[in-house]
Design a protein around this motif. Structure first.
Motif, PDB file in Angstrom:
ATOM      1  N   SER A 177     -11.026   1.665  15.330  1.00 61.00           N
ATOM      2  CA  SER A 177     -11.919   0.773  16.230  1.00 61.00           C
ATOM      3  C   SER A 177     -12.404  -0.446  15.415  1.00 61.00           C
ATOM      4  CB  SER A 177     -13.201   1.451  16.711  1.00 61.00           C
ATOM      5  OG  SER A 177     -12.832   2.418  17.718  1.00 61.00           O
ATOM      6  N   CYS A 178     -12.237  -0.848  14.209  1.00 62.87           N
ATOM      7  CA  CYS A 178     -12.422  -1.908  13.663  1.00 62.87           C
ATOM      8  C   CYS A 178     -11.639  -3.206  14.170  1.00 62.87           C
ATOM      9  CB  CYS A 178     -12.503  -1.981  12.115  1.00 62.87           C
ATOM     10  SG  CYS A 178     -13.523  -0.904  11.260  1.00 62.87           S
ATOM     11  N   PRO A 179     -12.246  -4.454  14.062  1.00 60.11           N
ATOM     12  CA  PRO A 179     -11.437  -5.472  14.471  1.00 60.11           C
ATOM     13  C   PRO A 179     -10.173  -5.583  13.259  1.00 60.11           C
ATOM     14  CG  PRO A 179     -13.617  -6.271  14.215  1.00 60.11           C
ATOM     15  CD  PRO A 179     -13.683  -4.909  13.804  1.00 60.11           C
ATOM     16  N   LYS A 180      -9.082  -5.863  13.849  1.00 62.53           N
ATOM     17  CA  LYS A 180      -7.640  -5.674  12.900  1.00 62.53           C
ATOM     18  C   LYS A 180      -8.068  -6.457  11.504  1.00 62.53           C
ATOM     19  CE  LYS A 180      -4.867  -9.207  15.299  1.00 62.53           C
ATOM     20  NZ  LYS A 180      -3.621  -9.109  16.164  1.00 62.53           N
ATOM     21  N   LEU A 181      -7.245  -6.056  10.692  1.00 59.64           N
ATOM     22  CA  LEU A 181      -7.317  -6.664   9.389  1.00 59.64           C
ATOM     23  C   LEU A 181      -6.343  -7.834   9.672  1.00 59.64           C
ATOM     24  CD1 LEU A 181      -8.020  -7.029   6.328  1.00 59.64           C
ATOM     25  CD2 LEU A 181      -6.119  -5.514   5.696  1.00 59.64           C
ATOM     26  N   LEU A 182      -6.531  -9.137   9.531  1.00 58.46           N
ATOM     27  CA  LEU A 182      -5.682 -10.379   9.831  1.00 58.46           C
ATOM     28  C   LEU A 182      -4.889 -10.262   8.400  1.00 58.46           C
ATOM     29  CD1 LEU A 182      -5.332 -12.933  11.378  1.00 58.46           C
ATOM     30  CD2 LEU A 182      -6.763 -14.086   9.655  1.00 58.46           C
ATOM     31  N   ASN A 183      -3.476 -10.639   8.830  1.00 54.33           N
ATOM     32  CA  ASN A 183      -2.448 -10.495   7.775  1.00 54.33           C
ATOM     33  C   ASN A 183      -2.268 -12.083   7.207  1.00 54.33           C
ATOM     34  OD1 ASN A 183      -1.199 -11.681   9.860  1.00 54.33           O
ATOM     35  ND2 ASN A 183       0.499 -10.489   9.955  1.00 54.33           N
ATOM     36  N   GLU A 184      -3.227 -12.446   6.721  1.00 56.47           N
ATOM     37  CA  GLU A 184      -3.527 -13.775   5.783  1.00 56.47           C
ATOM     38  C   GLU A 184      -4.625 -13.811   5.412  1.00 56.47           C
ATOM     39  OE1 GLU A 184      -2.330 -16.896   9.133  1.00 56.47           O
ATOM     40  OE2 GLU A 184      -4.540 -17.473   8.842  1.00 56.47           O
ATOM     41  N   ALA A 185      -4.784 -14.463   4.287  1.00 55.37           N
ATOM     42  CA  ALA A 185      -6.208 -14.485   3.754  1.00 55.37           C
ATOM     43  C   ALA A 185      -7.026 -15.677   4.125  1.00 55.37           C
ATOM     44  CB  ALA A 185      -5.869 -15.125   2.051  1.00 55.37           C
ATOM     45  N   TYR A 186      -8.170 -15.729   4.418  1.00 61.97           N
ATOM     46  CA  TYR A 186      -9.094 -16.745   4.998  1.00 61.97           C
ATOM     47  C   TYR A 186      -9.346 -17.596   3.828  1.00 61.97           C
ATOM     48  CZ  TYR A 186     -10.389 -13.494   8.698  1.00 61.97           C
ATOM     49  OH  TYR A 186     -10.244 -12.709   9.893  1.00 61.97           O
ATOM     50  N   THR A 187      -9.416 -18.687   4.326  1.00 64.64           N
ATOM     51  CA  THR A 187      -9.436 -20.125   3.289  1.00 64.64           C
ATOM     52  C   THR A 187     -10.230 -21.154   3.990  1.00 64.64           C
ATOM     53  OG1 THR A 187      -7.566 -21.244   4.308  1.00 64.64           O
ATOM     54  CG2 THR A 187      -6.969 -19.937   2.578  1.00 64.64           C
ATOM     55  N   ALA A 188     -11.292 -21.900   2.994  1.00 64.04           N
ATOM     56  CA  ALA A 188     -11.844 -22.808   3.572  1.00 64.04           C
ATOM     57  C   ALA A 188     -11.187 -23.904   4.603  1.00 64.04           C
ATOM     58  CB  ALA A 188     -12.488 -23.505   2.423  1.00 64.04           C
ATOM     59  N   ALA A 189      -9.831 -24.122   4.190  1.00 66.85           N
ATOM     60  CA  ALA A 189      -9.201 -25.204   4.944  1.00 66.85           C
ATOM     61  C   ALA A 189      -8.905 -24.658   6.369  1.00 66.85           C
ATOM     62  CB  ALA A 189      -7.737 -25.202   4.212  1.00 66.85           C
ATOM     63  N   LYS A 190      -8.905 -23.412   6.853  1.00 68.37           N
ATOM     64  CA  LYS A 190      -8.795 -22.780   8.094  1.00 68.37           C
ATOM     65  C   LYS A 190      -9.821 -21.973   8.545  1.00 68.37           C
ATOM     66  CE  LYS A 190      -4.680 -21.013   7.064  1.00 68.37           C
ATOM     67  NZ  LYS A 190      -3.285 -20.463   7.188  1.00 68.37           N
ATOM     68  N   ILE A 191     -10.840 -21.919   8.110  1.00 63.47           N
ATOM     69  CA  ILE A 191     -12.069 -21.008   8.204  1.00 63.47           C
ATOM     70  C   ILE A 191     -12.235 -20.721   9.935  1.00 63.47           C
ATOM     71  CG2 ILE A 191     -13.813 -22.221   7.465  1.00 63.47           C
ATOM     72  CD1 ILE A 191     -13.598 -18.609   6.945  1.00 63.47           C
TER      73      ILE A 191
END
Length: 266
Positions: A177-191
């Motif tokens: 039931s959690c939001p899905k794990l995004l299959n890319e890392a979070y970065t400041a350039a795209k946050i």
């Protein structure tokens, strides 16, 4: 009688200390970690920061072991545990400060939370649920410099204080039931774009049944109701309507879906 009073006093002190330790571990405070608030509209940028963190190791692991639907290969992560540990060691050796931008701090703590959650599952795999792991959110297990935080500490002591409710759709608790794990890392350039994507996907996905008159929504909105009453939203329905393709009527009664804590594995 005197001995009885002394015993009661000792018991009260012991319980109080135990409660304080639990609250501290659960993240009532940030334990000295810098907390910056998003002011106005969040923008994606690598500027105005003392450091730009490299999250490429985590990005490669996510691409390899997480499907587009968010389901995770914990067996795959287990085989790549050396790389996962290397990434977490890299983050642990950094020292976040107020000289970091709010964008860098958001990306750092979201990735740290998600990577540490994956590590927790890998170390206890196979398991049916993260809730079967003792102290999953309250025990200090996340190393940053010479400090040790809990997962609850990162979520409640840091991320929830950053004035950005979309973090709730970015951090993943390894459950269906959690939001899905995004299959890319979070970065400041795209946050900002990344947070917008996961929020829109979650609200319009199958974790919510949204209609105008009788919406049944994720219990995440029930767990953290105050967090969604910012950015001009007066209530949860108004916040959801900012992102939902189907709008909820002002007089609609919200109900909440039962949370499925089973593991989000492939």
């Amino acid at each position: 009688m005197k001995l009885l009073k002394i015993s009661i006093t000792i018991l009260i002190v012991a319980v109080t200390l135990q409660s304080c330790n639990l609250l501290s571990a659960a993240g009532i405070i940030s334990q000295g970690q810098p907390v910056k608030q998003v002011e106005g509209t969040l923008t994606s940028t690598t500027a105005n920061s003392a450091v730009n963190v490299d999250h490429s190791l985590w990005n490669s692991l996510l691409k390899k072991h997480v499907k587009n639907n968010g389901l995770v290969s914990y067996n795959g992560f287990k085989k790549d545990k050396t790389t996962l540990d290397s990434y977490l060691d890299q983050l642990a050796n950094l020292d976040p400060s107020n000289k970091w931008s709010v964008q860098e701090l958001l990306a750092y703590y979201i990735n740290l939370y998600n990577a540490e959650t994956v590590k927790l599952i890998v170390e206890n795999y196979p398991t049916k649920s993260i809730k079967n792991i003792k102290g999953a959110w309250t025990e200090g297990r996340v190393t940053i410099g010479n400090r040790e935080l809990s997962l609850g500490g990162i979520e409640n002591g840091i991320l929830r204080k950053m004035n950005e409710p979309r973090i709730h759709f970015a951090i993943n608790c390894a459950s269906i039931s959690c939001p899905k794990l995004l299959n890319e890392a979070y970065t400041a350039a795209k946050i900002n774009e990344q947070l917008e994507k996961v929020t829109v996907d979650f609200i319009n996905g199958n974790k919510n049944d949204i209609n105008a008159t009788n919406p049944k929504i994720s219990s995440i909105f029930k767990f953290y109701p105050k967090d969604f009453k910012i950015d001009g939203a007066q209530n949860i329905a108004e916040y959801i309507n900012k992102y939902s393709s189907v709008k909820i009527n002002n007089d609609a009664t919200l109900s909440y879906k039962e949370y499925n804590w089973n593991l989000n594995e492939q």
